[in-house]
Design a protein around this motif. Sequence first.
Motif, short mmCIF file in Angstrom:
data_model
loop_
_atom_site.label_atom_id
_atom_site.label_comp_id
_atom_site.label_asym_id
_atom_site.label_seq_id
_atom_site.Cartn_x
_atom_site.Cartn_y
_atom_site.Cartn_z
N VAL A 24 -5.97 -7.00 -6.33
CA VAL A 24 -5.81 -8.34 -5.37
C VAL A 24 -6.41 -8.00 -4.35
CG1 VAL A 24 -3.84 -6.85 -4.32
CG2 VAL A 24 -3.23 -9.66 -4.14
N ARG A 25 -7.02 -6.75 -3.61
CA ARG A 25 -7.45 -6.41 -2.88
C ARG A 25 -9.09 -7.71 -2.60
NH1 ARG A 25 -8.68 -0.27 -3.46
NH2 ARG A 25 -8.14 -1.43 -5.08
N ALA A 26 -9.31 -7.97 -3.48
CA ALA A 26 -10.55 -9.07 -3.81
C ALA A 26 -10.26 -10.28 -3.22
CB ALA A 26 -10.89 -8.89 -5.27
N ASP A 27 -9.08 -10.76 -3.29
CA ASP A 27 -9.02 -12.04 -2.30
C ASP A 27 -8.29 -11.98 -1.29
OD1 ASP A 27 -9.35 -14.06 -4.32
OD2 ASP A 27 -8.28 -12.91 -5.50
N MET A 28 -8.12 -10.52 -0.51
CA MET A 28 -7.22 -10.28 0.44
C MET A 28 -8.23 -10.79 1.80
SD MET A 28 -5.38 -7.04 0.28
CE MET A 28 -3.80 -7.05 2.04
N LYS A 29 -8.06 -11.56 2.80
CA LYS A 29 -9.24 -11.91 3.53
C LYS A 29 -9.32 -10.87 4.28
CE LYS A 29 -8.83 -16.95 3.68
NZ LYS A 29 -7.41 -16.81 2.60
N THR A 30 -8.02 -9.99 4.77
CA THR A 30 -8.58 -8.98 5.97
C THR A 30 -7.93 -8.33 5.00
OG1 THR A 30 -7.46 -10.06 7.83
CG2 THR A 30 -7.76 -7.58 7.89
N LYS A 31 -8.57 -7.23 4.69
CA LYS A 31 -8.24 -6.02 3.53
C LYS A 31 -7.92 -4.96 4.25
CE LYS A 31 -11.83 -7.49 1.27
NZ LYS A 31 -11.78 -8.41 -0.32
N PRO A 32 -7.36 -4.01 3.52
CA PRO A 32 -6.40 -2.77 3.66
C PRO A 32 -7.18 -1.97 4.28
CG PRO A 32 -6.10 -2.77 1.54
CD PRO A 32 -7.16 -4.86 1.87
N ALA A 33 -6.70 -1.46 5.69
CA ALA A 33 -7.05 -0.52 6.25
C ALA A 33 -7.95 0.25 5.49
CB ALA A 33 -6.46 0.03 8.04
N PRO A 34 -9.34 1.43 5.69
CA PRO A 34 -9.94 2.70 4.66
C PRO A 34 -8.67 3.63 5.37
CG PRO A 34 -10.57 2.26 6.72
CD PRO A 34 -10.04 1.14 6.61
N LEU A 35 -8.61 4.65 4.43
CA LEU A 35 -7.99 5.95 4.76
C LEU A 35 -9.03 7.13 5.53
CD1 LEU A 35 -7.23 6.88 0.87
CD2 LEU A 35 -5.64 6.61 2.48
N CYS A 321 -2.68 15.74 3.59
CA CYS A 321 -3.59 14.03 3.03
C CYS A 321 -4.53 13.42 4.29
CB CYS A 321 -2.68 13.70 1.95
SG CYS A 321 -2.06 13.92 0.53
N PRO A 322 -5.43 12.37 3.79
CA PRO A 322 -5.56 11.66 4.49
C PRO A 322 -5.36 10.87 5.00
CG PRO A 322 -6.32 11.48 2.48
CD PRO A 322 -5.42 12.23 2.14
N LEU A 323 -5.54 10.27 6.22
CA LEU A 323 -4.32 9.13 7.25
C LEU A 323 -4.59 7.93 6.55
CD1 LEU A 323 -5.48 10.32 9.98
CD2 LEU A 323 -3.25 10.92 9.47
N ALA A 324 -2.97 7.29 6.12
CA ALA A 324 -3.27 5.86 5.79
C ALA A 324 -2.74 4.29 7.36
CB ALA A 324 -2.65 6.01 4.51
N LYS A 325 -3.45 3.63 6.65
CA LYS A 325 -2.97 2.53 8.13
C LYS A 325 -1.74 1.70 7.26
CE LYS A 325 -3.56 -1.07 11.08
NZ LYS A 325 -4.02 -2.44 11.54
N MET A 326 0.03 2.62 7.99
CA MET A 326 0.76 1.16 6.71
C MET A 326 2.04 1.26 8.11
SD MET A 326 1.28 5.19 4.12
CE MET A 326 2.24 7.06 5.77
N TYR A 327 2.99 0.23 7.33
CA TYR A 327 4.78 0.49 8.08
C TYR A 327 5.05 1.49 7.43
CZ TYR A 327 4.52 -4.02 9.61
OH TYR A 327 3.94 -5.52 10.18
N THR A 328 4.77 2.54 8.70
CA THR A 328 5.86 4.40 8.30
C THR A 328 7.06 4.69 9.43
OG1 THR A 328 4.88 6.26 8.90
CG2 THR A 328 4.48 4.77 9.78
N SER A 353 1.60 -3.34 2.98
CA SER A 353 1.27 -3.52 4.47
C SER A 353 1.23 -4.31 4.84
CB SER A 353 1.48 -1.52 5.49
OG SER A 353 2.41 -0.82 4.81
N GLU A 354 -0.44 -4.44 4.34
CA GLU A 354 -1.47 -5.08 5.18
C GLU A 354 -0.82 -7.05 4.98
OE1 GLU A 354 -3.95 -5.57 7.84
OE2 GLU A 354 -4.35 -7.28 7.43
N LEU A 355 -0.44 -6.60 3.73
CA LEU A 355 0.71 -8.61 3.40
C LEU A 355 1.16 -9.05 4.27
CD1 LEU A 355 -0.65 -8.40 -0.58
CD2 LEU A 355 -2.11 -10.00 1.11
N TYR A 356 2.44 -7.47 4.43
CA TYR A 356 3.44 -7.91 5.05
C TYR A 356 3.47 -8.42 6.64
CZ TYR A 356 8.10 -6.52 6.78
OH TYR A 356 8.92 -7.24 7.62
N ASP A 357 2.36 -7.96 7.14
CA ASP A 357 1.79 -8.07 8.30
C ASP A 357 1.45 -9.39 8.53
OD1 ASP A 357 2.09 -6.52 11.27
OD2 ASP A 357 0.01 -6.96 10.87
N GLU A 358 0.95 -9.61 7.25
CA GLU A 358 0.28 -11.01 7.70
C GLU A 358 0.83 -12.29 7.33
OE1 GLU A 358 -3.54 -11.72 6.00
OE2 GLU A 358 -4.10 -9.71 6.16
N GLY A 359 2.32 -11.91 7.10
CA GLY A 359 2.98 -12.74 6.77
C GLY A 359 3.27 -13.26 5.65
#
Lengths: 457, 457
Positions: A24-35, A321-328, A353-359
Amino acid sequence: MPYEKIPYKIYLEESEMPKYWYNVRADMKTKPAPLLNPGTGKPMTAEELSHVFCDELVAQELNNTDRLIPIPQEILDFYKMYRPSPLVRAYCLEKKLQTPAKIYYKFEGNNTSGSHKLNSAIAQAYYAKKQGLKGVTTETGAGQWGTALSMACSYFDLDCKVYMVKVSYEQKPFRREVMRTYGASVTPSPSTETAVGRKILEEFPGTNGSLGCAISEAVEAAVTREGYRYVLGSVLAQVLLHQSVIGMETKAALDKYGIKPDIIIGCAGGGSNLGGLISPFMGEKLRGEADYRFIAVEPASCPSLTRGKYVYDFCDTGKVCPLAKMYTLGSGFMPAPNHAGGLRYHGMSSILSELYDEGLMEATSVKQTDVFAAAEEFARVEGILPAPESSHAIRVAIDEALKCKETGEEKTIVFGLTGTGYFDMYAYEQFHNGTMTDYIPTDEEIAASLAKTPKLS
Amino acid sequence: MPYEKIPYKIYLEESEMPKYWYNVRADMKTKPAPLLNPGTGKPMTAEELSHVFCDELVAQELNNTDRLIPIPQEILDFYKMYRPSPLVRAYCLEKKLQTPAKIYYKFEGNNTSGSHKLNSAIAQAYYAKKQGLKGVTTETGAGQWGTALSMACSYFDLDCKVYMVKVSYEQKPFRREVMRTYGASVTPSPSTETAVGRKILEEFPGTNGSLGCAISEAVEAAVTREGYRYVLGSVLAQVLLHQSVIGMETKAALDKYGIKPDIIIGCAGGGSNLGGLISPFMGEKLRGEADYRFIAVEPASCPSLTRGKYVYDFCDTGKVCPLAKMYTLGSGFMPAPNHAGGLRYHGMSSILSELYDEGLMEATSVKQTDVFAAAEEFARVEGILPAPESSHAIRVAIDEALKCKETGEEKTIVFGLTGTGYFDMYAYEQFHNGTMTDYIPTDEEIAASLAKTPKLS
């Protein structure tokens, strides 16, 4: 197609089964934030990730561009043993509710691991084998992921080392024995096998363990052994990719009968099931080809989407573990004892998290006793004994169907029934005895936990 | 049809599902011996049986002539919720064994009760409802039958009263809670609810109960309550009739791909699963249309066919039920603690007993540790975690496949995989820990028990 023509269970022929995972990331305009590397604050490189994860899985984790990833033949062969999973028309539930809504559920519990976790376990085991590794390490709490991974490793003759939270190890001996049946070694965590385990045992003698600690032990066991890597059953982008097989099958089955869903519902812990179920439908929505309502359902006791913050945070309580941008809710958030063990995670997949943030997706939270009431109602009419996790989705599907009853709308509702509750009967017993409690964290508790999320420069 | 064309799992379309139960008695030259009234020694009449069983089920019990019995639409509707069950080609097991044999198994564990018992439970509940009864009573040992009946009664909104052997009630709390989830009342037996229970408790305070005692309580509870009847999950001819749906589906699926089995194997306790699986194939054999080898597999600890006697005996240890002519070890035979709870019955279906006596069916017995070794081997390659009962059939299927490896014969083997082992993990744990033991009764023990079978004038 008329009502009568749609069977109770829609199965796909082998020839109709998906040959690709959908990314699904291929179709997201704003990609999920990287680790991010917690030391440098810079995005994790493939080289850095490859110490912990298999090479091919690292590539999948970082792949934001390829829409369709071919499923290797060896994995397709394994999928044939328990897939396609049935898409069931809940005729009996509809009748019981006297709703004009049409309810479908995609049932992922028809395999011995009892849940959808096997879809990713077999993929991760396959890539580990292909890389010539000796084995993999992981942690498990409720035990569904550990069971699935044990089955997958047994199939590919890989060593499987599971660190099981000590309290679960003792309270869920059946889960432990299923893993042993499939040849896994299961160690209660914290253990004296690892440096981090020994340190924790020294500091907190007699501790019951935690998922955070078990993750730390599993990661240490992987990076300090020749020929081992660590694997994880949720949260990661690679896991959502593998779980997209759920959504791909669901879409193929619905398309076969010309059914277009209005609402798609899934429970959400780390997001693997929900992300997998909605992926191809979300793709259509992102590309402007169709519109759907997506609802993530989380427990009121661990409400990361509905009450958390969208920030960078640690994925584990041990902070290895690495940091992830997410609802937490903050990596130190300790969810109250909630029997839906699979939903007791402080964060949420970066993609969701990104999809939710974009509504593009909604979220709601439900109380445990309401969830078990829905589980029992569902079991009595539809036969299947649902897992507590899955029952979060049932609760909201029933609620939406009852809204249709009021409005008279004939909406089509699809929900993910992720697994069975055979190993959750203690929770059902509490529900029957009236000793089950609901717990909702206070705003102060959540704020205190969130205050400890890392500050990035 | 070439190897490649046969799918892993053969499902039937809804339109291909059987609409009839097959009554093998219609094709038997020598009919099974009738049930006798223990007081008079005369065949039980329909009127006598109707105090204990539902009227329609009494008619089925006594029906030796009608070959095909239409399955009522309400039962067909329920069957659609979990049937057709898959007929699986065990490609992975064949590969592991390196056998030229082709192995298929009919998997009946894909429903919440976890076994084939649901096929008869739903039929018995339907006829009770149709008769306008308030509810049914039964006993359960291992719990599979009680679970299935609870589900069936919940579906038809019938009261379900289960007497569960006390030791199982305490050792298998999960099974108990599944039944409660479906609304059944579960009473540990012996209880103070019945006269027979009170008498036993007075005589043996602190007893752990037995299946024989639980049967007596369930029968008393049925005949002393207005609107209740007793139901039973195996042994009876009516149960084999309902279970023939297994064989009918298996035959339809094999016929669809032009497959003709050489050997059909099933585990045998009371005979419900084996009898159901083989019925339509046995019909062909009885009519001279085809030939098959049938193998009944029983535990070495409870070998009614292989070491018992073909005589009239009591069906229960409490001696309240009619006498049946069957292969029996004597109604007082106490099988050693064997985890395949569903196979711990002293007798065998009168139908199967007669067929065995005429040499139309073979029987063999296997040791528990050999059974669990087969169970684990099967689980690791085929994924499904089998019930101990079902694993008796797996053991012999593997043995027959290994014989084919030696001879090079490409035999087609079909076996019944009756259920899943989720609630049997204590037994798996014993197997893993090396503490599982085998028990084989001595000739003296069996002779002493058989000496107490009733003398008929």
